[in-house]
Design an enzyme around this catalytic site. Sequence first.
Site, PDB file in Angstrom:
ATOM      1  N   SER A  58       0.834  -1.212   0.000  1.00 55.55           N
ATOM      2  CA  SER A  58       0.000   0.000   0.000  1.00 55.55           C
ATOM      3  C   SER A  58       0.867   1.260   0.000  1.00 55.55           C
ATOM      4  O   SER A  58       2.024   1.250   0.413  1.00 55.55           O
ATOM      5  CB  SER A  58      -0.916   0.012   1.218  1.00 55.55           C
ATOM      6  N   GLN A  59       0.234   2.345  -0.417  1.00 57.43           N
ATOM      7  CA  GLN A  59       0.860   3.675  -0.435  1.00 57.43           C
ATOM      8  C   GLN A  59       1.152   4.125   1.003  1.00 57.43           C
ATOM      9  O   GLN A  59       0.310   3.937   1.876  1.00 57.43           O
ATOM     10  CB  GLN A  59      -0.173   4.583  -1.091  1.00 57.43           C
TER      11      GLN A  59
END
Length: 212
Positions: A58-59
């Site tokens: 994920s970011q």
Amino acid sequence: MPSKRDLVDFWKKSGLLKDKNALAAFMAVERKHFMVKGTDAYAYEDVALPIICGQTISQPSTVMMMTQALELKKGMKVLEIGSGSGYQAAIIAKVIGAKGKLYTTEIIPELADFAKTNLEKEHIANVEVIHSDGSEGYKEKAPYDRIIVTAAAPLIPKPLIEQLKVNGIMVIPVGSGVQKLIKVVKHKNSVDKADLGYFRFVPLRGKHGMPE
Ligand code: SAH
């Protein structure tokens, strides 16, 4: 190349993140330990990156916003659905400390191994990686103080609500296409839901996941 510090400065300036313990955890963990070879240069770009088996790490902003929304405290027992790279797990593990415990479930066996290996690189000992369908939760260690789901569910799976303690908090992306991140607070006879905005996650699979 952006550094960890650049991201922390951005979050502080923009007012996006205030949780000091979450920010300290971010500074303590090397994101590249959770990435695949050849992508190191992007470790502190604020983007999701491909890992293995078609999944993503994920970011950073998303990981941190979810961590903050969980309102974690030292010593808590937490369940994560979707270990993926293990990065989100590492951040939570640092915030809850050695007396806390995180159970993280992953439906793809190769990724469960990937997460385990990556967590070892960071010498994180308070996380157990479980290869299972987390859309059903993980009854063995329930109830949990906090639950985090890192893949998008069609609806909030009932077993997850059941496995959350009263006054517990769950963060979960809901919907297909672009998803809304929902913060759930469980009360004795009801649940409160707050909308944290739009995000993009890979689909939740399994019994209470997206229809194939
Ligand atoms: N938390 C991860 C994000 C990984 S992406 C990180 O920090 O890198 C979401 C992950 O959820 C994928 O690895 C996917 O395989 C997994 N997943 C999807 N459905 C699942 C389910 N029902 N149970 C457990 N894991 C699931």
